[in-house]
Design a protein around this motif. Structure first.
Motif, mmCIF file in Angstrom:
data_model
loop_
_atom_site.group_PDB
_atom_site.id
_atom_site.type_symbol
_atom_site.label_atom_id
_atom_site.label_comp_id
_atom_site.label_asym_id
_atom_site.label_seq_id
_atom_site.Cartn_x
_atom_site.Cartn_y
_atom_site.Cartn_z
ATOM 1 N N ALA A 27 0.794 -1.255 0.031
ATOM 2 C CA ALA A 27 0.043 -0.011 -0.079
ATOM 3 C C ALA A 27 0.796 1.428 0.016
ATOM 4 C CB ALA A 27 -0.940 -0.059 1.266
ATOM 5 N N GLY A 28 1.907 1.409 0.679
ATOM 6 C CA GLY A 28 2.923 2.517 0.653
ATOM 7 C C GLY A 28 3.643 2.661 -0.720
ATOM 8 N N PHE A 29 3.824 1.316 -1.258
ATOM 9 C CA PHE A 29 4.512 1.502 -2.633
ATOM 10 C C PHE A 29 3.666 2.296 -3.501
ATOM 11 C CE2 PHE A 29 5.273 0.049 -6.761
ATOM 12 C CZ PHE A 29 6.616 0.416 -6.922
ATOM 13 N N ILE A 30 1.980 1.737 -3.687
ATOM 14 C CA ILE A 30 1.244 2.104 -4.391
ATOM 15 C C ILE A 30 1.036 3.841 -4.008
ATOM 16 C CG2 ILE A 30 -1.285 2.073 -5.035
ATOM 17 C CD1 ILE A 30 -0.958 -0.719 -4.815
ATOM 18 N N LEU A 31 0.947 4.161 -2.914
ATOM 19 C CA LEU A 31 0.631 5.672 -2.560
ATOM 20 C C LEU A 31 1.622 6.368 -2.882
ATOM 21 C CD1 LEU A 31 -0.884 5.174 1.140
ATOM 22 C CD2 LEU A 31 -1.860 6.301 -1.371
ATOM 23 N N THR A 32 3.054 5.890 -2.739
ATOM 24 C CA THR A 32 4.286 6.631 -3.371
ATOM 25 C C THR A 32 4.092 6.798 -5.025
ATOM 26 O OG1 THR A 32 5.487 5.721 -1.663
ATOM 27 C CG2 THR A 32 6.722 6.507 -3.545
ATOM 28 N N CYS A 33 3.823 5.729 -5.503
ATOM 29 C CA CYS A 33 3.519 6.032 -7.190
ATOM 30 C C CYS A 33 2.592 6.718 -7.509
ATOM 31 C CB CYS A 33 3.426 4.564 -7.790
ATOM 32 S SG CYS A 33 4.732 3.495 -7.726
ATOM 33 N N VAL A 34 1.458 7.097 -6.911
ATOM 34 C CA VAL A 34 0.402 7.978 -7.060
ATOM 35 C C VAL A 34 0.823 9.268 -6.794
ATOM 36 C CG1 VAL A 34 -1.755 8.628 -6.207
ATOM 37 C CG2 VAL A 34 -1.449 6.215 -6.816
ATOM 38 N N SER A 35 1.458 9.521 -5.713
ATOM 39 C CA SER A 35 1.729 10.751 -5.337
ATOM 40 C C SER A 35 2.882 11.238 -6.262
ATOM 41 C CB SER A 35 2.310 10.926 -3.784
ATOM 42 O OG SER A 35 3.571 10.096 -3.492
ATOM 43 N N LYS A 36 3.680 10.614 -6.618
ATOM 44 C CA LYS A 36 4.802 10.822 -7.485
ATOM 45 C C LYS A 36 4.421 11.122 -9.032
ATOM 46 C CE LYS A 36 8.309 10.728 -4.446
ATOM 47 N NZ LYS A 36 9.489 11.460 -4.383
ATOM 48 N N MET A 37 3.382 10.420 -9.342
ATOM 49 C CA MET A 37 3.205 10.326 -10.939
ATOM 50 C C MET A 37 1.498 11.125 -11.032
ATOM 51 S SD MET A 37 3.925 6.578 -11.663
ATOM 52 C CE MET A 37 3.285 6.383 -13.279
ATOM 53 N N GLY A 38 0.962 11.421 -10.058
ATOM 54 C CA GLY A 38 -0.334 11.905 -10.131
ATOM 55 C C GLY A 38 -0.198 13.508 -10.668
ATOM 56 N N PRO A 39 0.668 14.144 -10.151
ATOM 57 C CA PRO A 39 0.771 15.729 -10.778
ATOM 58 C C PRO A 39 1.067 15.727 -12.324
ATOM 59 C CG PRO A 39 1.910 15.509 -8.720
ATOM 60 C CD PRO A 39 1.616 14.048 -9.123
ATOM 61 N N GLY A 40 1.875 14.910 -12.690
ATOM 62 C CA GLY A 40 2.325 14.645 -14.235
ATOM 63 C C GLY A 40 0.970 14.522 -15.061
ATOM 64 N N TYR A 41 0.102 13.512 -14.678
ATOM 65 C CA TYR A 41 -1.077 13.136 -15.162
ATOM 66 C C TYR A 41 -2.323 14.257 -15.109
ATOM 67 C CZ TYR A 41 0.480 8.565 -16.490
ATOM 68 O OH TYR A 41 1.296 7.633 -17.182
ATOM 69 N N ILE A 42 -2.078 14.868 -13.820
ATOM 70 C CA ILE A 42 -2.955 16.116 -13.616
ATOM 71 C C ILE A 42 -2.694 17.223 -14.777
ATOM 72 C CG2 ILE A 42 -3.737 17.778 -12.273
ATOM 73 C CD1 ILE A 42 -3.328 15.816 -9.857
ATOM 74 N N ASP A 43 -1.354 17.430 -14.774
ATOM 75 C CA ASP A 43 -0.862 18.403 -15.677
ATOM 76 C C ASP A 43 -1.248 18.071 -17.168
ATOM 77 O OD1 ASP A 43 0.014 20.023 -13.893
ATOM 78 O OD2 ASP A 43 2.329 19.740 -14.629
ATOM 79 N N ALA A 44 -1.178 16.969 -17.704
ATOM 80 C CA ALA A 44 -1.662 16.191 -18.857
ATOM 81 C C ALA A 44 -3.031 16.419 -19.321
ATOM 82 C CB ALA A 44 -1.253 14.777 -19.277
ATOM 83 N N TYR A 45 -3.916 16.131 -18.159
ATOM 84 C CA TYR A 45 -5.331 16.531 -18.176
ATOM 85 C C TYR A 45 -5.827 17.935 -18.369
ATOM 86 C CZ TYR A 45 -10.135 17.333 -16.786
ATOM 87 O OH TYR A 45 -11.358 17.533 -16.755
#
Length: 146
Positions: A27-45
């Motif tokens: 769960a920690g690894f998944i949260l780390t991935c989401v928190s690191k990659m999320g802003p890039g996908y939000i910008d792309a949106y």
């Protein structure tokens, strides 16, 4: 009959310590991935939405390259899009259409020396505005001339 019941309860002890640690680490690894990659996908949106909003403008064909970039930059500023997307806007005028491309990649450190590279390619072709924002044209041929 009591002996079978007792041995059945003995086997149903629940989750072990190591199983719990493994679930928490996953769960920690998944949260780390989401928190690191999320802003890039939000910008792309928001890049996608900015191009769609630009496609709705009636006077897009009459605008200069500078005006088009200015309109996109206003939208990016309002939606807090910074960095690579704003620097990667490319505008190509054709005989009967305008191609606006935002092709960039974001390198985000994930864990220690492991990076995640996210590549985004959004295009608006005024001849096919309904197909915004999927890439329709390979721009490698144009990059070599610039």
């Amino acid at each position: 009959m009591g002996g079978q019941f007792g041995s059945s309860l003995h086997r149903q002890r629940g989750m072990s310590y190591w199983s719990l640690i493994l679930i928490i680490a996953g769960a920690g690894f998944i949260l780390t991935c989401v928190s690191k990659m999320g802003p890039g996908y939000i910008d792309a949106y928001y890049v996608d939405q900015g191009l769609k909003k630009l496609a709705e403008q009636d006077n897009l064909r009459d605008m200069t390259r500078g005006q088009i970039k200015q309109e996109l930059n206003k939208y990016f500023l309002i939606n807090n899009v910074r960095g690579q997307p704003t620097e990667s806007v490319q505008i190509i005028r054709g005989a009967d259409s305008i191609l606006i491309s935002v092709d960039y990649e974001v390198r985000q450190p994930l864990i220690h020396n492991v990076d995640v590279v996210m590549r985004f390619n959004k295009q608006l072709n005024t001849a096919k505005a309904e197909l915004c924002c999927e890439p329709l044209v390979d721009l490698e041929q144009f990059r070599q001339r610039d």
